[in-house]
Scaffold this active site. Structure first.
Site, PDB file in Angstrom:
ATOM      1  CG  ASP A 297       1.533  -3.075 -12.361  1.00 29.96           C
ATOM      2  OD1 ASP A 297       0.826  -2.204 -11.828  1.00 29.96           O
ATOM      3  OD2 ASP A 297       1.057  -4.104 -12.890  1.00 29.96           O
TER       4      ASP A 297
ATOM      5  CG  ASP B 143      -3.439  -5.157  -9.113  1.00 24.58           C
ATOM      6  OD1 ASP B 143      -3.524  -5.940  -8.154  1.00 24.58           O
ATOM      7  OD2 ASP B 143      -3.716  -3.946  -9.040  1.00 24.58           O
TER       8      ASP B 143
END
Length: 192
Positions: free
Chosen positions: A9, A11
């Site tokens: 991922d 953020d």
């Protein structure tokens, strides 16, 4: 030879988990601290309606994501991991942020094989498509979905994801710890 397919991922995982806080505090005239960010839904943390937050986000998403600070040692660890493994970024970011995200990764010298901007938090199907060996994430609900589907997940510790974990999720506190775990996995797989 490629050893592992590592899905990551963006953020809160390669970037600082609270990069948005100062911007939101200024915009909404709030004074929320990192310690108060105990859930993933930012509108709840700020005490505002989801619609108000979505309006703010849609107006400011390019500014918010353009210059996020990276977590410590991310560049060095990913450079090492990319030598023998495939690195795939799988993000829930809005699809309109695809080009900005590619630019951000290149500007910050982050090596990767491919980027998938899903526009959705559901990542299980993409993890299956990529034959993911390990998924690095900060969102608790995503980690639960992925781990329930059988994926090993490394969950980067934040104030908003401190909930009960299952056997497929390992809580980690930094990228050095991530590197050590992946290196152990590689050694175990070679020993088999």
């Amino acid at each position: 030879m490629v050893n592992l397919n590592i899905c990551i991922d963006i953020d809160g995982t390669i970037t600082d988990a609270y990069y948005w806080l100062d911007f939101c505090n200024e915009y909404f005239n709030t004074n929320i601290t990192k310690e108060q960010v105990t859930e993933y839904s930012i509108h709840n943390v700020l005490g505002i309606e989801e619609e108000s937050y979505n309006e703010f986000y849609n107006k400011n998403k390019f500014i918010l994501h353009e210059d996020q600070p990276l977590r410590e040692n991310v560049q060095e660890i990913l450079a090492k991991l990319s030598e023998d493994n495939s690195i795939y970024f799988v993000t829930a970011r809005d699809k309109s942020l695809s080009m900005l995200t590619h630019r951000y990764l290149r500007k910050n010298n982050i090596p990767y094989n491919d980027l998938f901007v899903l526009g959705s938090h559901y990542k299980v199907d993409k993890a299956k498509d990529l034959n993911c060996d390990i998924f690095i994430e900060d969102n608790y609900e995503n980690a639960i979905q992925l781990s329930t589907a059988g994926f090993k997940v490394l969950l980067l510790d934040t104030n908003y994801n401190r909930h009960t974990l299952n056997e497929n999720i390992t809580r980690v506190h930094n990228w050095n710890e991530i590197y050590e775990i992946i290196e152990k996995l590689l050694l175990q797989s070679k020993a088999m």
